[in-house]
Design an enzyme around this catalytic site. Structure first.
Site, PDB file in Angstrom:
ATOM      1  N   GLY A 247     -32.812 -17.313  -0.992  1.00  9.43           N
ATOM      2  CA  GLY A 247     -32.968 -17.960   0.311  1.00  9.43           C
ATOM      3  C   GLY A 247     -33.983 -17.250   1.200  1.00  9.43           C
ATOM      4  O   GLY A 247     -34.571 -17.867   2.088  1.00  9.43           O
TER       5      GLY A 247
ATOM      6  N   GLU B  77     -31.616 -16.612  -8.362  1.00  6.86           N
ATOM      7  CA  GLU B  77     -30.320 -17.305  -8.372  1.00  6.86           C
ATOM      8  C   GLU B  77     -29.751 -17.479  -9.771  1.00  6.86           C
ATOM      9  O   GLU B  77     -28.534 -17.440  -9.970  1.00  6.86           O
ATOM     10  CB  GLU B  77     -30.459 -18.686  -7.708  1.00  6.86           C
ATOM     11  CG  GLU B  77     -30.619 -18.644  -6.191  1.00  6.86           C
ATOM     12  CD  GLU B  77     -32.055 -18.567  -5.720  1.00  6.86           C
ATOM     13  OE1 GLU B  77     -32.937 -18.143  -6.498  1.00  6.86           O
ATOM     14  OE2 GLU B  77     -32.305 -18.933  -4.555  1.00  6.86           O
TER      15      GLU B  77
HETATM   16  C1  HXC Z   1     -25.010 -10.098   0.199  1.00  7.44           C
HETATM   17  C2  HXC Z   1     -26.404  -8.343  -0.345  1.00  7.44           C
HETATM   18  C3  HXC Z   1     -27.380  -9.257  -0.822  1.00  7.44           C
HETATM   19  C4  HXC Z   1     -27.090 -10.642  -0.736  1.00  7.44           C
HETATM   20  C5  HXC Z   1     -28.123  -7.242  -1.064  1.00  7.44           C
HETATM   21  N1  HXC Z   1     -26.904  -7.116  -0.523  1.00  7.44           N
HETATM   22  N2  HXC Z   1     -28.435  -8.522  -1.264  1.00  7.44           N
HETATM   23  N3  HXC Z   1     -25.243  -8.771   0.160  1.00  7.44           N
HETATM   24  N4  HXC Z   1     -25.895 -11.009  -0.230  1.00  7.44           N
HETATM   25  N5  HXC Z   1     -27.973 -11.561  -1.140  1.00  7.44           N
HETATM   26  C6  HXC Z   1     -26.210  -5.900  -0.145  1.00  7.44           C
HETATM   27  C7  HXC Z   1     -25.620  -5.166  -1.329  1.00  7.44           C
HETATM   28  O1  HXC Z   1     -24.372  -5.707  -1.694  1.00  7.44           O
HETATM   29  C8  HXC Z   1     -25.498  -3.768  -0.764  1.00  7.44           C
HETATM   30  O2  HXC Z   1     -24.397  -3.675   0.087  1.00  7.44           O
HETATM   31  C9  HXC Z   1     -26.721  -3.641   0.119  1.00  7.44           C
HETATM   32  O3  HXC Z   1     -27.131  -4.983   0.414  1.00  7.44           O
HETATM   33  C10 HXC Z   1     -27.886  -2.941  -0.541  1.00  7.44           C
HETATM   34  O4  HXC Z   1     -28.137  -3.591  -1.766  1.00  7.44           O
HETATM   35  P1  HXC Z   1     -28.277  -2.808  -3.162  1.00  7.44           P
HETATM   36  O5  HXC Z   1     -28.074  -3.792  -4.229  1.00  7.44           O
HETATM   37  O6  HXC Z   1     -27.420  -1.597  -3.167  1.00  7.44           O
HETATM   38  O7  HXC Z   1     -29.813  -2.353  -3.070  1.00  7.44           O
HETATM   39  P2  HXC Z   1     -30.830  -2.133  -4.269  1.00  7.44           P
HETATM   40  O8  HXC Z   1     -30.178  -1.415  -5.402  1.00  7.44           O
HETATM   41  O9  HXC Z   1     -32.041  -1.521  -3.645  1.00  7.44           O
HETATM   42  O10 HXC Z   1     -31.194  -3.594  -4.804  1.00  7.44           O
HETATM   43  C11 HXC Z   1     -31.864  -4.490  -3.983  1.00  7.44           C
HETATM   44  C12 HXC Z   1     -31.804  -5.928  -4.588  1.00  7.44           C
HETATM   45  C13 HXC Z   1     -30.327  -6.287  -4.838  1.00  7.44           C
HETATM   46  C14 HXC Z   1     -32.599  -5.964  -5.876  1.00  7.44           C
HETATM   47  C15 HXC Z   1     -32.459  -6.859  -3.558  1.00  7.44           C
HETATM   48  O11 HXC Z   1     -29.571  -6.020  -3.652  1.00  7.44           O
HETATM   49  C16 HXC Z   1     -30.119  -7.724  -5.210  1.00  7.44           C
HETATM   50  O12 HXC Z   1     -30.362  -8.101  -6.334  1.00  7.44           O
HETATM   51  N6  HXC Z   1     -29.613  -8.520  -4.256  1.00  7.44           N
HETATM   52  C17 HXC Z   1     -29.270  -9.901  -4.520  1.00  7.44           C
HETATM   53  C18 HXC Z   1     -30.499 -10.744  -4.570  1.00  7.44           C
HETATM   54  C19 HXC Z   1     -30.158 -12.202  -4.861  1.00  7.44           C
HETATM   55  O13 HXC Z   1     -29.527 -12.522  -5.901  1.00  7.44           O
HETATM   56  N7  HXC Z   1     -30.566 -13.121  -3.977  1.00  7.44           N
HETATM   57  C20 HXC Z   1     -30.302 -14.521  -4.133  1.00  7.44           C
HETATM   58  C21 HXC Z   1     -28.995 -14.884  -3.481  1.00  7.44           C
HETATM   59  S1  HXC Z   1     -28.580 -16.582  -3.761  1.00  7.44           S
HETATM   60  P3  HXC Z   1     -23.056  -2.863  -0.324  1.00  7.44           P
HETATM   61  O14 HXC Z   1     -22.194  -2.954   0.896  1.00  7.44           O
HETATM   62  O15 HXC Z   1     -22.488  -3.604  -1.505  1.00  7.44           O
HETATM   63  O16 HXC Z   1     -23.534  -1.513  -0.671  1.00  7.44           O
HETATM   64  C22 HXC Z   1     -29.508 -17.422  -2.653  1.00  7.44           C
HETATM   65  C23 HXC Z   1     -29.316 -18.901  -2.713  1.00  7.44           C
HETATM   66  C24 HXC Z   1     -29.978 -19.600  -1.599  1.00  7.44           C
HETATM   67  O17 HXC Z   1     -30.227 -16.896  -1.884  1.00  7.44           O
HETATM   68  C25 HXC Z   1     -29.431 -20.950  -1.496  1.00  7.44           C
HETATM   69  C26 HXC Z   1     -30.111 -21.797  -0.505  1.00  7.44           C
HETATM   70  C27 HXC Z   1     -30.143 -21.315   0.865  1.00  7.44           C
END
Ligand code: HXC
Length: 284
Positions: free
Chosen positions: A124, A147
């Site tokens: 997103g 995703e």
């Molecule tokens: C909730 C998130 C998050 C997310 C990161 N965090 N991304 N929380 N939703 N999308 C949180 C983690 O849980 C963690 O908190 C903190 O942020 C730091 O993240 P880390 O993973 O520890 O950092 P790092 O190892 O540097 O990795 C960074 C990253 C990874 C590669 C960006 O966080 C990641 O893969 N995030 C998810 C990315 C993702 O899948 N995005 C798509 C989402 S679906 P805590 O408290 O646990 O330590 C989407 C659908 C959209 O967007 C639909 C339409 C609108």
């Protein structure tokens, strides 16, 4: 009266939990919105989206503001929708519009919006950047639609059937970078660098991390110095290229071009050219 007071308060940033707002530029004619949930990499929770919408509406209504810059932090523009908030949603929640129903407000803002992206723009977050009109990237920015790795697909929800949104990770990305790269990103979840994003046409310029926001503000100031009404017509016309056939698009473009001749600013702009002086647009 009350409404004006509320808007002023919000634009000063005091009312927000998840974003920071400010007016920037020499003439304070640029609205800056910074996503501000750094602990979770600006994960886009519902509260953040509601605040973003309020700020966009305030800047849209502010006659002094001519363009908007949307940015995040150095590590993340936004790492996507908030997975923890989203994980337990049911199909019924989604279908009934209780989920993501307000996410497309940005696409209905008439003033130009520049995304200044540092760090992760994922899911997103990437879609939010793509809903903006121009993307500037810091040299360490990374774009992706991961995703697939969490069992879903990129999506953009449009609550109103008439809204121009309804297309995001699989739609805007494909239009921006072409089928092969979009398919590769969507099916593998792999991220691309700022350099690859520029080469593919997703972003228009790359800057050092620490200057990208300032560069976006300068671009927004330049845009804000033109007539707001003509700028809105130009934006509408370019956006039509994503929604219409070529024949429909050029027809709309012609109508908008003719419409510029109904404005004082067209008269002023052309008179200023002929008289070899700077135009003084009144947004009329
Ligand atoms: C909730 C998130 C998050 C997310 C990161 N965090 N991304 N929380 N939703 N999308 C949180 C983690 O849980 C963690 O908190 C903190 O942020 C730091 O993240 P880390 O993973 O520890 O950092 P790092 O190892 O540097 O990795 C960074 C990253 C990874 C590669 C960006 O966080 C990641 O893969 N995030 C998810 C990315 C993702 O899948 N995005 C798509 C989402 S679906 P805590 O408290 O646990 O330590 C989407 C659908 C959209 O967007 C639909 C339409 C609108």
């Amino acid at each position: 009266m009350h409404r004006c007071h509320t808007l002023k308060y919000e634009v000063q940033g005091a009312a927000f939990e998840y974003i920071i707002t400010a007016k920037k530029g020499k003439n304070s004619n640029v609205g800056l919105i910074q996503l501000n949930r750094p602990k979770v990499l600006n994960a886009l929770c519902n509260g953040l989206i509601m605040e973003l919408n309020q700020a966009l509406e305030a800047f849209e209504e502010d006659p002094a503001v001519g363009a908007i810059v949307l940015t995040g932090g150095e590590k993340a523009f936004a790492a996507g929708a908030d997975i923890k908030e989203m994980q337990s949603h049911t199909f019924q929640d989604c279908y009934s519009g209780r989920f993501l129903s307000h996410w497309d407000r940005l696409t209905r803002v008439k003033k130009p919006i520049i995304a200044a992206v540092n760090g992760y723009a994922l899911g997103g977050g990437c879609e939010l950047a793509m809903m903006c009109d121009i993307i500037y990237a810091g040299e360490k920015a990374q774009f992706g639609q991961p995703e697939i790795l969490i069992g879903t697909i990129p999506e953009w929800h449009a609550q109103q059937p008439s809204a121009p949104a309804g297309a995001g990770g699989t739609q805007r990305l494909t239009r921006a970078v072409g089928k092969s790269l979009a398919m590769e990103m969507v099916l593998t979840g792999d991220r691309i660098s700022a350099q690859d994003a520029k080469q593919a046409g997703l972003v228009s310029k790359i800057f050092p991390v620490e200057t990208v926001v300032e560069e976006a503000i300068q671009c927004a100031e330049k845009i804000a110095s033109s007539s707001k009404i003509i700028t809105a017509m130009a934006k509408e016309s370019v956006n039509a290229a994503f929604e219409m056939t070529l024949a429909e698009g050029v027809k709309l473009e012609k109508k908008l071009f003719y419409s510029t001749f109904a404005t004082d600013d067209q008269k002023e702009g052309m008179a200023a050219f002929v008289e070899k002086r700077k135009a003084n647009f009144k947004d009329q």
